[in-house]
Write an enzyme that holds these catalytic residues in place. Structure first.
Site, short mmCIF file in Angstrom:
data_model
loop_
_atom_site.label_atom_id
_atom_site.label_comp_id
_atom_site.label_asym_id
_atom_site.label_seq_id
_atom_site.Cartn_x
_atom_site.Cartn_y
_atom_site.Cartn_z
N ASN A 211 23.28 23.20 15.84
CA ASN A 211 24.35 22.64 16.68
C ASN A 211 25.56 22.13 15.90
O ASN A 211 26.69 22.29 16.33
CB ASN A 211 23.81 21.57 17.64
N GLY B 173 15.92 18.52 13.70
CA GLY B 173 15.63 19.44 14.80
C GLY B 173 14.95 18.71 15.95
O GLY B 173 15.10 17.49 16.10
N SER B 174 14.19 19.45 16.71
CA SER B 174 13.60 18.88 17.93
C SER B 174 12.32 18.10 17.63
O SER B 174 11.64 18.38 16.63
CB SER B 174 13.28 20.02 18.90
N GLU C 28 14.83 13.93 11.42
CA GLU C 28 16.02 13.59 12.23
C GLU C 28 15.87 14.37 13.52
O GLU C 28 16.17 15.56 13.58
CB GLU C 28 17.30 14.00 11.48
N CYS D 220 23.13 15.99 19.01
CA CYS D 220 21.87 15.23 19.10
C CYS D 220 22.08 13.84 19.67
O CYS D 220 21.22 13.31 20.38
CB CYS D 220 21.22 15.12 17.73
N GLU E 248 15.43 16.79 27.03
CA GLU E 248 16.75 16.57 26.45
C GLU E 248 17.68 17.67 26.97
O GLU E 248 17.33 18.85 26.90
CB GLU E 248 16.63 16.64 24.92
P1 NAD Z 1 14.49 23.22 16.56
O1 NAD Z 1 13.53 22.13 16.32
O2 NAD Z 1 14.14 24.30 17.49
O3 NAD Z 1 14.86 23.94 15.17
C1 NAD Z 1 15.17 23.22 13.98
C2 NAD Z 1 14.77 24.06 12.77
O4 NAD Z 1 13.38 24.32 12.84
C3 NAD Z 1 15.46 25.41 12.70
O5 NAD Z 1 15.77 25.67 11.35
C4 NAD Z 1 14.42 26.38 13.22
O6 NAD Z 1 14.55 27.66 12.64
C5 NAD Z 1 13.14 25.72 12.80
N1 NAD Z 1 12.00 26.01 13.70
C6 NAD Z 1 12.00 26.26 15.02
N2 NAD Z 1 10.75 26.44 15.49
C7 NAD Z 1 9.93 26.33 14.40
C8 NAD Z 1 8.51 26.42 14.24
N3 NAD Z 1 7.69 26.65 15.26
N4 NAD Z 1 8.02 26.23 13.00
C9 NAD Z 1 8.82 25.98 11.97
N5 NAD Z 1 10.16 25.88 12.07
C10 NAD Z 1 10.72 26.06 13.26
O7 NAD Z 1 15.85 22.49 16.96
P2 NAD Z 1 17.22 23.15 17.35
O8 NAD Z 1 17.09 23.86 18.65
O9 NAD Z 1 17.75 23.94 16.19
O10 NAD Z 1 18.13 21.86 17.52
C11 NAD Z 1 18.08 21.08 18.67
C12 NAD Z 1 17.25 19.85 18.50
O11 NAD Z 1 17.57 19.20 17.28
C13 NAD Z 1 17.53 18.81 19.58
O12 NAD Z 1 16.34 18.15 19.93
C14 NAD Z 1 18.47 17.84 18.90
O13 NAD Z 1 18.53 16.56 19.48
C15 NAD Z 1 17.91 17.83 17.53
N6 NAD Z 1 18.92 17.41 16.57
C16 NAD Z 1 18.79 16.24 15.93
C17 NAD Z 1 19.77 15.81 15.07
C18 NAD Z 1 19.69 14.52 14.33
O14 NAD Z 1 20.47 14.34 13.42
N7 NAD Z 1 18.80 13.61 14.67
C19 NAD Z 1 20.88 16.61 14.86
C20 NAD Z 1 20.97 17.81 15.53
C21 NAD Z 1 19.99 18.23 16.39
#
Ligand code: NAD
Length: 456
Positions: free
Chosen positions: A115, A188-189, A210, A244, A334
């Site tokens: 994002n 990530g999530s 995070e 996020c 979310e």
């Molecule tokens: P995501 O968790 O789907 O992906 C994050 C990373 O994990 C990516 O690099 C992805 O390739 C990898 N990934 C996905 N599924 C995986 C799996 N099963 N095993 C291993 N790796 C895997 O998150 P997203 O869709 O990229 O981002 C959105 C989420 O991230 C939202 O929940 C958002 O709130 C959060 N976010 C948090 C922050 C923060 O700073 N706290 C910042 C941005 C986004």
């Protein structure tokens, strides 16, 4: 041996030479990164436009500019941060002194989301470089153009034995998580955060998570709802809500709803025109999967304003949902999109309970002119960080810790905290050879009183 293990071994070998600990080396790395970003600024901004439809101004303000600012701060302060720190020593240990050595934690992995693909990769990367670690970076596959730009910056400007970026999908993440790291920094999530934490646990690897979740806004009875509308339009619709810390849902005192809703409507028109999806300042949803997911959320609630979409360009106009009930789909996950559910309350305790009945949010925003209301909300809720009478701007300050708590994450970074994240504090007591006082040694007869006194 696979290429991931090979690369980690190569980096660990280099780390053990001790070269990365040298402060001049770290500073040079930070300066090199600064120059690389400046040289490739156009390419980065173009990539952000391609991945997320970000305008050049937005791309600079929310990604490149923030990274350069963090870099300037790190270059200015890294020597100070890394300095050995003397601390007081208890009288019992006389004659000795104590100090803390700031040690790079080792060979680290940084995994980032799509994002704010540039900022959320580069800011932790800066912390790792400043701390003197070797780094492997794995950005999200969804933001491919930005990943390519970062690959150029990391793989072409830095030696592979120190920094390397792997592109690819989930299989690459899984392979990387199978390795034994000295630290994992994951953004990530919450659901993927759990996978990362359980993989890290196998090797007792420390982590920063995070994560995200539903960040609430409270607009109280004693607030300026016109100001709230104006500031929330920026916070909510920036990057189409794919932030996020975006305000996820609004809890509003029922005396304020009517004016607030009409001001939000006016404000959206002022910011993005009558047809936001054709505004040059309005981006796009990252991919069809998320677009369909958001359309599903909108379908489940009454649309008060907006809702227009462009199936081809993956655009959804700012959409206000009102009145919303807690059991509607939009309140179950979310949102991460330009959709603003509004829920009324009558009593502030009700709003506080609503928040406390759910996982700890990453951010909380309160709009109020009453100190007592603000203190009550801050005192009775647990969340990562937030703003009073504003939204999302707390993340811009490198003096404030940025991170969640519980379901929204663990650990924090930005500014010196990014350096601290990738640094181990080694506590050392140096005992001088003379005089060699043996008070602590048995026999203890007659020493009890004096030991108690010295430990006091
Ligand atoms: P995501 O968790 O789907 O992906 C994050 C990373 O994990 C990516 O690099 C992805 O390739 C990898 N990934 C996905 N599924 C995986 C799996 N099963 N095993 C291993 N790796 C895997 O998150 P997203 O869709 O990229 O981002 C959105 C989420 O991230 C939202 O929940 C958002 O709130 C959060 N976010 C948090 C922050 C923060 O700073 N706290 C910042 C941005 C986004």
């Amino acid at each position: 041996m696979d290429i991931y293990q090979e690369k980690l071994d190569e980096q660990r070998k280099y780390f053990l030479t001790g070269e990365t600990r040298n402060i001049r080396h770290r500073k040079n790395n930070l300066k090199r990164l600064y120059e690389a970003i400046k040289e490739n600024e156009d390419m980065i901004l173009q990539a952000l436009a391609e991945d997320l439809g970000k305008s050049r101004t937005e791309g600079y303000a929310t990604e490149v500019g923030i990274v350069l600012n963090e870099l300037r701060n790190a270059i200015r302060n890294v020597s100070k941060w890394a300095r050995k720190k003397s601390v007081p020593t208890a009288l019992l240990h006389f004659p000795s002194r104590s100090y803390v050595i700031k040690e790079p934690i080792g060979s680290v992995l940084i995994m980032s989301p799509w994002n704010y693909p540039f900022q959320l990769t580069m800011v932790p990367f800066i912390g790792a470089l400043a701390a003197g670690c070797t780094v492997i970076v794995k950005p999200s596959r969804y933001s491919q153009a930005t990943s390519k730009a970062m690959k150029h910056i990391i793989n072409d400007y830095f030696p592979e034995k120190e920094c390397f970026l792997f592109e690819g999908g989930r299989e690459v993440n899984t392979a990387l998580l199978d390795l034994k790291w000295d630290y994992i920094f994951f953004t990530g999530s919450p659901s993927v955060g759990k996978i990362v934490l359980s993989k890290a646990a196998e090797n007792l690897t420390p982590v920063t998570l995070e994560l995200g979740g539903k960040s609430p806004v409270i607009i109280t009875e004693h607030s300026d709802e016109v100001l709230a509308a104006k500031r929330l339009i920026y916070g909510k619709f920036l990057n189409l809500g794919q932030t996020c810390v975006a305000p996820d849902y609004i809890l509003i005192h029922k005396s304020k709803t009517k004016r607030f809703l009409s001001e939000v409507e006016k404000g959206i028109k002022k910011a993005f025109g009558e047809d936001p999806i054709s505004s040059p300042d309005y981006g796009k949803i990252i991919n069809r999967h998320h677009y369909e997911r958001l359309m599903g959320l909108i379908k489940g609630s009454p649309v008060y304003y907006g809702g227009k979409r462009d199936d081809e360009k993956l655009k959804i106009a700012p959409t206000i949902l009102f009145p919303v009930c807690v059991d509607e789909p939009v309140m179950q996950e979310e949102i991460f999109g330009p959709v603003m559910p509004v829920i009324e309350y009558e009593d502030l305790d009700e709003a506080i309970k609503f928040i406390n009945d759910r996982p700890h949010p990453l951010a909380l925003y309160i709009f109020s002119d009453r100190k007592s209301e603000i203190e009550k909300v801050h005192g009775l809720t647990l969340f990562g960080g937030g703003c009073i009478n504003d939204a999302i701007m707390h993340i811009v300050s490198h003096n404030l810790p940025f991170g969640g708590v519980g379901n929204s994450g663990m650990g924090s970074y930005h500014g010196k905290r990014s350096f601290d994240t990738f640094t181990h504090e080694k506590g050392i007591l140096k005992h001088y050879k003379w005089p060699d006082i043996t008070l602590r040694n048995p026999p203890y007869k007659g020493k009890d009183k004096i030991i108690r006194l010295m430990l006091h």
